[in-house]
Design a protein around this motif. Structure first.
Motif, PDB file in Angstrom:
ATOM      1  N   TYR A 178       0.815  -1.214   0.000  1.00 47.06           N
ATOM      2  CA  TYR A 178       0.000   0.000   0.000  1.00 47.06           C
ATOM      3  C   TYR A 178       0.852   1.268   0.000  1.00 47.06           C
ATOM      4  O   TYR A 178       0.599   2.194  -0.769  1.00 47.06           O
ATOM      5  N   LEU A 221       2.257   1.873  -3.389  1.00 48.40           N
ATOM      6  CA  LEU A 221       1.233   2.405  -4.279  1.00 48.40           C
ATOM      7  C   LEU A 221       1.001   3.890  -4.008  1.00 48.40           C
ATOM      8  O   LEU A 221       0.919   4.689  -4.945  1.00 48.40           O
ATOM      9  N   GLU A 222       0.919   4.265  -2.738  1.00 44.80           N
ATOM     10  CA  GLU A 222       0.737   5.684  -2.394  1.00 44.80           C
ATOM     11  C   GLU A 222       1.854   6.541  -2.968  1.00 44.80           C
ATOM     12  O   GLU A 222       1.602   7.608  -3.533  1.00 44.80           O
ATOM     13  N   ARG A 223       3.084   6.085  -2.828  1.00 46.05           N
ATOM     14  CA  ARG A 223       4.226   6.856  -3.351  1.00 46.05           C
ATOM     15  C   ARG A 223       4.183   6.925  -4.870  1.00 46.05           C
ATOM     16  O   ARG A 223       4.481   7.968  -5.458  1.00 46.05           O
ATOM     17  N   THR A 224       3.797   5.836  -5.512  1.00 43.40           N
ATOM     18  CA  THR A 224       3.714   5.811  -6.975  1.00 43.40           C
ATOM     19  C   THR A 224       2.659   6.781  -7.467  1.00 43.40           C
ATOM     20  O   THR A 224       2.894   7.547  -8.408  1.00 43.40           O
ATOM     21  N   VAL A 225       1.491   6.782  -6.815  1.00 41.49           N
ATOM     22  CA  VAL A 225       0.411   7.697  -7.195  1.00 41.49           C
ATOM     23  C   VAL A 225       0.854   9.144  -6.996  1.00 41.49           C
ATOM     24  O   VAL A 225       0.499  10.027  -7.780  1.00 41.49           O
ATOM     25  N   ALA A 226       1.686   9.383  -5.986  1.00 39.00           N
ATOM     26  CA  ALA A 226       2.182  10.738  -5.717  1.00 39.00           C
ATOM     27  C   ALA A 226       3.323  11.149  -6.651  1.00 39.00           C
ATOM     28  O   ALA A 226       3.838  12.251  -6.545  1.00 39.00           O
ATOM     29  N   ARG A 274       8.833   7.278  -7.916  1.00 38.63           N
ATOM     30  CA  ARG A 274       9.073   5.966  -8.516  1.00 38.63           C
ATOM     31  C   ARG A 274       9.803   5.071  -7.525  1.00 38.63           C
ATOM     32  O   ARG A 274      10.683   5.517  -6.797  1.00 38.63           O
ATOM     33  N   ASP A 307       7.240  -1.356  -7.909  1.00 39.59           N
ATOM     34  CA  ASP A 307       6.422  -0.246  -8.389  1.00 39.59           C
ATOM     35  C   ASP A 307       5.181  -0.744  -9.132  1.00 39.59           C
ATOM     36  O   ASP A 307       4.053  -0.417  -8.757  1.00 39.59           O
ATOM     37  N   GLY A 345       0.425  -1.749  -7.996  1.00 42.53           N
ATOM     38  CA  GLY A 345      -0.798  -1.279  -8.639  1.00 42.53           C
ATOM     39  C   GLY A 345      -1.918  -2.299  -8.679  1.00 42.53           C
ATOM     40  O   GLY A 345      -3.067  -1.938  -8.927  1.00 42.53           O
TER      41      GLY A 345
END
Length: 147
Positions: free
Chosen positions: A84, A87-92, A95, A101, A105
């Motif tokens: 989780y 995912l939060e860092r990726t959405v923000a 990378r 990474d 998703g």
């Protein structure tokens, strides 16, 4: 799912060299430092009222747990690792190294071992892409440390 075949695929991925570039393989996908095997894939759920999806989800979780038992006998109890925060860092826009990474998703969490023989991480999880899309039981072998 055939546990013996799944274990053979995991063993093969632990022994194989990683490709220099991302590629599609006979088992799934791979790239520099990682390989992902699609051990089982369900049907899609476009015409489902939700019942078949719930039953399939339970079956895939059960298959993951059965394979977890076999891998635990080899490498000891797994770490339960939530993806989780990845995912939060990726959405923000931050990378994270692959395979973590892209895995974050669609796989909420993995069971995670470190193979002392192979010197690689082995992650086992159930992909949950979306309400209409299939489930997948995935095994990931990587030399990239979890974030």
């Amino acid at each position: 799912m055939d546990i013996a075949k799944a274990l053979a695929v995991i063993d093969r991925l632990c022994a194989e060299a990683f490709p220099a570039e991302p590629v599609r393989t006979d088992a799934g996908t791979a790239g520099p430092g990682w390989s992902t095997a699609e051990l089982a894939t369900s049907e899609d759920f476009w015409e489902d009222d939700g019942t078949r999806r719930r039953e399939t989800e339970e079956q895939y979780d059960s298959d993951r747990d059965g394979l977890t038992e076999r891998l635990t006998a080899r490498w000891g109890p797994p770490q339960w690792f939530s993806l989780y925060s990845v995912l939060e860092r990726t959405v923000a826009g931050q990378r994270t190294a692959e395979p973590w990474d892209s895995l974050s998703g669609h796989v909420p969490d993995v069971r995670l071992w470190r193979s002392p023989e192979a010197g690689r991480w082995i992650a086992l999880g159930v992909s949950r892409w979306g309400a209409e899309l299939p489930f997948q039981l995935l095994a990931v072998v990587t030399d990239v440390d979890p974030p």
